[in-house]
Design a protein around this motif. Structure first.
Motif, PDB file in Angstrom:
ATOM      1  N   TRP A  24      -8.259  22.726   4.529  1.00  0.00           N
ATOM      2  CA  TRP A  24      -9.027  23.544   5.465  1.00  0.00           C
ATOM      3  C   TRP A  24      -8.611  25.014   5.440  1.00  0.00           C
ATOM      4  O   TRP A  24      -9.377  25.894   5.846  1.00  0.00           O
ATOM      5  CB  TRP A  24      -8.895  23.000   6.892  1.00  0.00           C
ATOM      6  N   ALA A  25      -7.396  25.300   4.948  1.00  0.00           N
ATOM      7  CA  ALA A  25      -6.926  26.691   4.923  1.00  0.00           C
ATOM      8  C   ALA A  25      -7.773  27.552   3.995  1.00  0.00           C
ATOM      9  O   ALA A  25      -7.870  28.772   4.186  1.00  0.00           O
ATOM     10  CB  ALA A  25      -5.454  26.738   4.500  1.00  0.00           C
ATOM     11  N   TYR A  26      -8.404  26.920   2.989  1.00  0.00           N
ATOM     12  CA  TYR A  26      -9.257  27.681   2.080  1.00  0.00           C
ATOM     13  C   TYR A  26     -10.537  28.151   2.769  1.00  0.00           C
ATOM     14  O   TYR A  26     -11.217  29.057   2.270  1.00  0.00           O
ATOM     15  CB  TYR A  26      -9.601  26.824   0.857  1.00  0.00           C
ATOM     16  N   GLY A  27     -10.877  27.536   3.897  1.00  0.00           N
ATOM     17  CA  GLY A  27     -12.046  27.969   4.639  1.00  0.00           C
ATOM     18  C   GLY A  27     -11.794  29.182   5.516  1.00  0.00           C
ATOM     19  O   GLY A  27     -12.746  29.837   5.965  1.00  0.00           O
ATOM     20  N   LEU A  28     -10.533  29.517   5.763  1.00  0.00           N
ATOM     21  CA  LEU A  28     -10.210  30.633   6.660  1.00  0.00           C
ATOM     22  C   LEU A  28     -10.711  31.978   6.134  1.00  0.00           C
ATOM     23  O   LEU A  28     -11.354  32.732   6.881  1.00  0.00           O
ATOM     24  CB  LEU A  28      -8.704  30.678   6.919  1.00  0.00           C
ATOM     25  N   PRO A  29     -10.436  32.341   4.872  1.00  0.00           N
ATOM     26  CA  PRO A  29     -10.987  33.617   4.396  1.00  0.00           C
ATOM     27  C   PRO A  29     -12.505  33.611   4.310  1.00  0.00           C
ATOM     28  O   PRO A  29     -13.131  34.667   4.428  1.00  0.00           O
ATOM     29  CB  PRO A  29     -10.336  33.791   3.014  1.00  0.00           C
ATOM     30  N   VAL A  30     -13.101  32.426   4.124  1.00  0.00           N
ATOM     31  CA  VAL A  30     -14.572  32.336   4.128  1.00  0.00           C
ATOM     32  C   VAL A  30     -15.102  32.690   5.516  1.00  0.00           C
ATOM     33  O   VAL A  30     -16.047  33.476   5.656  1.00  0.00           O
ATOM     34  CB  VAL A  30     -15.028  30.922   3.725  1.00  0.00           C
ATOM     35  N   LEU A  31     -14.485  32.117   6.556  1.00  0.00           N
ATOM     36  CA  LEU A  31     -14.896  32.435   7.930  1.00  0.00           C
ATOM     37  C   LEU A  31     -14.670  33.906   8.243  1.00  0.00           C
ATOM     38  O   LEU A  31     -15.486  34.550   8.915  1.00  0.00           O
ATOM     39  CB  LEU A  31     -14.113  31.559   8.916  1.00  0.00           C
ATOM     40  N   GLY A  32     -13.550  34.456   7.773  1.00  0.00           N
ATOM     41  CA  GLY A  32     -13.274  35.874   7.997  1.00  0.00           C
ATOM     42  C   GLY A  32     -14.311  36.758   7.344  1.00  0.00           C
ATOM     43  O   GLY A  32     -14.769  37.748   7.937  1.00  0.00           O
ATOM     44  N   THR A  33     -14.709  36.419   6.121  1.00  0.00           N
ATOM     45  CA  THR A  33     -15.715  37.206   5.415  1.00  0.00           C
ATOM     46  C   THR A  33     -17.071  37.104   6.103  1.00  0.00           C
ATOM     47  O   THR A  33     -17.805  38.095   6.214  1.00  0.00           O
ATOM     48  CB  THR A  33     -15.826  36.733   3.953  1.00  0.00           C
ATOM     49  N   LEU A  34     -17.428  35.905   6.581  1.00  0.00           N
ATOM     50  CA  LEU A  34     -18.677  35.739   7.328  1.00  0.00           C
ATOM     51  C   LEU A  34     -18.653  36.542   8.629  1.00  0.00           C
ATOM     52  O   LEU A  34     -19.672  37.095   9.044  1.00  0.00           O
ATOM     53  CB  LEU A  34     -18.914  34.258   7.628  1.00  0.00           C
ATOM     54  N   SER A  35     -17.487  36.622   9.260  1.00  0.00           N
ATOM     55  CA  SER A  35     -17.347  37.413  10.484  1.00  0.00           C
ATOM     56  C   SER A  35     -17.586  38.893  10.206  1.00  0.00           C
ATOM     57  O   SER A  35     -18.285  39.583  10.959  1.00  0.00           O
ATOM     58  CB  SER A  35     -15.950  37.197  11.075  1.00  0.00           C
ATOM     59  N   LEU A  36     -17.002  39.391   9.110  1.00  0.00           N
ATOM     60  CA  LEU A  36     -17.214  40.790   8.742  1.00  0.00           C
ATOM     61  C   LEU A  36     -18.669  41.038   8.364  1.00  0.00           C
ATOM     62  O   LEU A  36     -19.242  42.088   8.705  1.00  0.00           O
ATOM     63  CB  LEU A  36     -16.285  41.157   7.581  1.00  0.00           C
ATOM     64  N   ALA A  37     -19.291  40.092   7.666  1.00  0.00           N
ATOM     65  CA  ALA A  37     -20.701  40.234   7.307  1.00  0.00           C
ATOM     66  C   ALA A  37     -21.584  40.278   8.543  1.00  0.00           C
ATOM     67  O   ALA A  37     -22.536  41.071   8.621  1.00  0.00           O
ATOM     68  CB  ALA A  37     -21.115  39.076   6.393  1.00  0.00           C
ATOM     69  N   MET A  38     -21.275  39.429   9.532  1.00  0.00           N
ATOM     70  CA  MET A  38     -22.045  39.442  10.780  1.00  0.00           C
ATOM     71  C   MET A  38     -21.905  40.780  11.489  1.00  0.00           C
ATOM     72  O   MET A  38     -22.897  41.328  12.001  1.00  0.00           O
ATOM     73  CB  MET A  38     -21.561  38.309  11.682  1.00  0.00           C
ATOM     74  N   ALA A  39     -20.695  41.329  11.526  1.00  0.00           N
ATOM     75  CA  ALA A  39     -20.486  42.637  12.146  1.00  0.00           C
ATOM     76  C   ALA A  39     -21.285  43.711  11.412  1.00  0.00           C
ATOM     77  O   ALA A  39     -21.874  44.602  12.042  1.00  0.00           O
ATOM     78  CB  ALA A  39     -19.003  42.993  12.132  1.00  0.00           C
ATOM     79  N   THR A  40     -21.329  43.623  10.082  1.00  0.00           N
ATOM     80  CA  THR A  40     -22.081  44.595   9.289  1.00  0.00           C
ATOM     81  C   THR A  40     -23.568  44.543   9.626  1.00  0.00           C
ATOM     82  O   THR A  40     -24.214  45.586   9.818  1.00  0.00           O
ATOM     83  CB  THR A  40     -21.886  44.305   7.787  1.00  0.00           C
TER      84      THR A  40
END
Length: 304
Positions: free
Chosen positions: A164-180
């Motif tokens: 599941w740790a490999y999903g953490l940077p994916v969630l972080g990137t999606l969070s930044l994309a949503m902010a963008t």
């Protein structure tokens, strides 16, 4: 004779300008990679949320005097959206990739996953902005994802990192994309970069403080490793990277600057190998190459 002298001077000036641009772009790639390497260094000296707290707090406090004195007066109606963007772009993004590194996901692989931002923006543009993806964007997204899976496959075989740790940077990137995307939809007037960055850093520090307190405390660790790591993250990875980014945009095109930033994952991989002994593999190199093809396809489609 004078024409020859003028032509020679222009040629030397052109060569000098190209040399300056190349040096600037090299410094940008190194400083951009420094955020991942700085986190990897700092986690040996303090808990992860304490690191993120002091990175955000020090960055915001350094910017605060400039935010209050330079630019338009700050108003709550303009500051509130920036707080939301700070929660997504700063808290979500930084926590995602920093936690992944702290759990043992290879630093270079984390850099590669977070470099999938153009793909994440393209995918989220469909539900958020109602913009359907073109066939080129879909194809580029699948190619980029395939590259990440190739690079991740070797790491998964190591067996030391929870899946599941490999999903953490994916969630972080999606969070930044949503902010963008939310910033694109924001009706508020544009705010100078130093003011928006200040508000986002300070709002993120509040969120990180809650997690740091739950993790064990919010007081800084008074040792050289922690202090040096925070100063590195603030002045090299935050101010240095973003300053060089905006300078490069002035001297070059956005497409060139974006393409240059795609070099940060391999630089991060090599840097982590030298400093921390993180292994390199042909699978990571192959995955990196495949992912960059997908990213470039999506980025060009968005720019067209």
């Amino acid at each position: 004779m004078s024409e020859l002298v003028t032509a020679s001077y222009r040629q030397r000036s052109g060569i000098s300008a190209v040399a300056v641009l190349v040096i600037l772009e090299a410094a940008l790639v190194i400083s951009w990679s420094a955020g991942f390497v700085g986190i990897r260094f700092a986690i040996d000296h303090a808990p992860i949320f304490l690191i993120l707290l002091w990175r955000s707090l020090v960055s915001g406090m350094v910017l605060l005097p400039f935010a209050l004195t330079i630019g338009p007066a700050l108003r709550w109606k303009d500051a509130l959206p920036q707080m939301l963007f700070g929660a997504l772009a700063m808290s979500g993004y930084l926590a995602g990739f920093a936690l992944a590194i702290s759990y043992g996901v290879p630093t270079g692989l984390v850099a590669l996953i977070t470099d999938m931002l153009p793909l994440a923006v393209a995918v989220l543009s469909w539900p958020v902005l109602g913009q359907a993806l073109t066939w080129r964007q879909w194809l580029g997204s699948f190619i980029g994802l395939a590259g990440v899976l190739i690079a991740s496959g070797w790491s998964l075989q190591m067996g030391d990192v929870p899946l599941w740790a490999y999903g953490l940077p994916v969630l972080g990137t999606l969070s930044l994309a949503m902010a963008t995307l939310l910033q694109k939809r924001s009706p508020t007037s544009s705010m100078p970069v130093h003011q928006s960055l200040c508000i986002q850093c300070l709002s993120a520090s509040v969120i990180f403080a809650l997690f740091a307190w739950h993790e064990g405390g919010v007081l800084p660790v008074l040792e050289t490793g922690f202090i040096g790591g925070i100063l590195w993250l603030v002045f090299v990875a935050t101010f240095g990277a973003w300053s060089l980014y905006y300078i490069a945009l002035r001297k070059s095109s956005p497409a060139r600057v974006t393409a240059i930033l795609y070099l940060s994952p391999p630089v991060t991989m090599i840097w982590a190998w030298i400093m921390f002994g993180e292994p390199l593999s042909w699978a990571m190199a192959a995955g990196l190459a495949v992912s960059l093809v997908g990213i470039i396809m999506v980025a060009r489609s968005q720019g067209s």
